[in-house]
Design a protein around this motif. Structure first.
Motif, mmCIF file in Angstrom:
data_model
loop_
_atom_site.group_PDB
_atom_site.id
_atom_site.type_symbol
_atom_site.label_atom_id
_atom_site.label_comp_id
_atom_site.label_asym_id
_atom_site.label_seq_id
_atom_site.Cartn_x
_atom_site.Cartn_y
_atom_site.Cartn_z
ATOM 1 N N GLU A 206 0.809 -1.220 0.000
ATOM 2 C CA GLU A 206 0.000 0.000 0.000
ATOM 3 C C GLU A 206 0.840 1.266 0.000
ATOM 4 O OE1 GLU A 206 0.253 -1.407 4.354
ATOM 5 O OE2 GLU A 206 0.089 -2.305 2.352
ATOM 6 N N THR A 208 3.494 4.109 -1.375
ATOM 7 C CA THR A 208 3.866 4.730 -2.644
ATOM 8 C C THR A 208 5.373 4.866 -2.757
ATOM 9 O OG1 THR A 208 1.861 6.077 -2.396
ATOM 10 C CG2 THR A 208 3.381 6.675 -4.172
ATOM 11 N N ARG A 238 3.968 14.462 -7.484
ATOM 12 C CA ARG A 238 2.659 14.805 -8.056
ATOM 13 C C ARG A 238 2.823 15.846 -9.159
ATOM 14 N NH1 ARG A 238 -1.944 12.122 -7.654
ATOM 15 N NH2 ARG A 238 -2.086 12.211 -5.377
ATOM 16 N N ILE A 243 3.291 9.856 -10.479
ATOM 17 C CA ILE A 243 2.311 8.895 -9.990
ATOM 18 C C ILE A 243 1.014 9.093 -10.757
ATOM 19 C CG2 ILE A 243 3.241 8.557 -7.682
ATOM 20 C CD1 ILE A 243 1.295 10.653 -6.663
ATOM 21 N N ASP A 244 0.267 8.014 -10.878
ATOM 22 C CA ASP A 244 -0.981 8.046 -11.627
ATOM 23 C C ASP A 244 -1.990 8.968 -10.949
ATOM 24 O OD1 ASP A 244 -3.808 6.879 -12.397
ATOM 25 O OD2 ASP A 244 -2.378 6.107 -13.879
ATOM 26 N N THR A 246 -4.985 8.568 -10.516
ATOM 27 C CA THR A 246 -5.956 7.829 -9.711
ATOM 28 C C THR A 246 -5.462 7.575 -8.294
ATOM 29 O OG1 THR A 246 -5.095 5.691 -10.475
ATOM 30 C CG2 THR A 246 -6.882 6.683 -11.757
ATOM 31 N N VAL A 247 -4.169 7.788 -8.053
ATOM 32 C CA VAL A 247 -3.615 7.638 -6.707
ATOM 33 C C VAL A 247 -3.977 8.886 -5.907
ATOM 34 C CG1 VAL A 247 -1.524 7.347 -5.322
ATOM 35 C CG2 VAL A 247 -1.719 6.209 -7.542
ATOM 36 N N GLU A 248 -4.914 8.740 -4.981
ATOM 37 C CA GLU A 248 -5.416 9.902 -4.255
ATOM 38 C C GLU A 248 -4.481 10.336 -3.136
ATOM 39 O OE1 GLU A 248 -9.355 9.199 -2.896
ATOM 40 O OE2 GLU A 248 -10.201 8.962 -4.916
ATOM 41 N N GLN A 249 -3.798 9.382 -2.535
ATOM 42 C CA GLN A 249 -2.984 9.678 -1.360
ATOM 43 C C GLN A 249 -1.608 9.044 -1.489
ATOM 44 O OE1 GLN A 249 -3.821 8.028 2.855
ATOM 45 N NE2 GLN A 249 -4.967 9.966 2.756
ATOM 46 N N VAL A 250 -0.560 9.830 -1.247
ATOM 47 C CA VAL A 250 0.808 9.317 -1.245
ATOM 48 C C VAL A 250 1.094 8.763 0.149
ATOM 49 C CG1 VAL A 250 3.253 9.910 -1.486
ATOM 50 C CG2 VAL A 250 1.552 10.975 -2.993
ATOM 51 N N LYS A 265 1.208 9.851 5.666
ATOM 52 C CA LYS A 265 0.219 9.979 4.607
ATOM 53 C C LYS A 265 0.241 11.418 4.084
ATOM 54 C CE LYS A 265 -2.758 6.413 6.577
ATOM 55 N NZ LYS A 265 -4.105 6.094 7.136
#
Length: 302
Positions: A206, A208, A238, A243-244, A246-250, A265
């Protein structure tokens, strides 16, 4: 003699003796700069947060390493608000804190997670050879060139300026043999305080990023889990589209190689950043503070 209540709080973790320990003084009104610096030195954490009254926010936080004051510290902010939440001083919801970076928002969740607004991250690319960075980190230059073709080195500043150095694979970051003198000289040349080396190759599925942070200019050999570094790096990747969407949270993992694992987070649009994490108090006690006019090297008794 005057005494103050002090704590050590492990930040970016819910497990004692992991994450990043921060000193916390929840009632620091009336302490001088020299007293705060002496307390930070006695507690021995990389940073200590001092909570004082503020006319502009719910409270003001000042941050001291054992050597100097810094504008902002992510893990000490998390630690301070976790301690205040444990003591019932702050409740679930939104709060404000005044810092040298301005007035920032903080939110505490019912489970004890603390989210802090890191404000806008300043990012600037640097003209620094991969050979210089590789020699300072003690890695093969190919590990930096491999990813550096798409992601340049940069300085990211959200209260503490980090030189952001992407590394291709976890095994190379784990095997780094940093030269602290070389890191300090390299950082000074680009107006940074430390190196934040990171890779997209992680331990946890999970996560990044996996990161390591070295800041000898601030008296920190290796920082366990770094809020300001994660904030700067999250905005950096970002902004560069690394990162894509669609990845909401690093999610950044750090601290494993010094037996202090933790997780940061990061929510960011590439400019503004929020950083979140848990905190757990591991030591609580009373500290005797030397008089304000005592010599700076006076003894503090715990």
């Amino acid at each position: 003699m005057e005494t103050r209540q002090v704590s050590l709080v492990d930040a970016f973790t819910a497990e004692p003796l992991t994450g990043n320990p921060a000193g916390v003084v929840t009632d620091a009104d009336g302490l001088t700069d020299d007293q705060m610096r002496a307390i930070a030195s006695e507690l021995g954490a990389s940073e200590t947060a001092f909570v004082v009254d503020s006319d502009d926010a719910d409270r003001r936080l000042r941050f001291f390493t054992p050597e100097q004051e810094v504008d902002l510290c992510g893990h000490a902010t998390i630690g301070a608000h976790a301690a205040l939440f444990e003591r019932g001083v702050v409740e679930t919801g939104q709060h404000t804190m005044a810092t040298e970076r301005g007035v920032l928002d903080v939110e505490t969740k019912a489970d004890g997670t603390v989210w802090m607004d890191h404000g806008s991250v300043d990012l600037r690319e640097v003209d620094l050879g991969h050979e210089t960075a590789a020699d300072a980190l003690g890695v093969d230059v190919a590990t930096l060139r491999d990813v550096g073709a798409d992601l340049p080195m940069a300085v990211g500043d959200s209260g503490f300026p980090w030189l952001l150095v992407p590394v291709n694979y976890f095994e190379h970051l784990s095997g780094a043999a940093p030269d602290m003198a070389a890191i300090a000289a390299m950082c000074e040349s680009v107006d940074a305080m430390g190196v934040y080396a990171f890779t997209f190759d992680t331990i946890a599925g999970e996560s990044t990023l996996h990161a390591r942070a070295f800041a000898p200019r601030a008296g920190i050999t290796e920082d366990p889990v770094t809020g300001t570094g994660a904030a700067a790096c999250g905005a950096f990747i970002r902004r560069h589209g690394a990162i894509d969407e669609t990845v909401e949270q690093v999610v950044v993992e750090q601290g494993h190689f010094i037996d202090r694992p933790g997780t940061v987070k990061v929510d960011t649009d590439g400019s503004d950043v929020w950083v979140g994490g848990r905190g757990v108090t591991t030591m609580d006690g009373t500290l005797t503070v030397p008089a304000a006019d005592d010599d700076e090297d006076g003894i503090i008794e715990a």
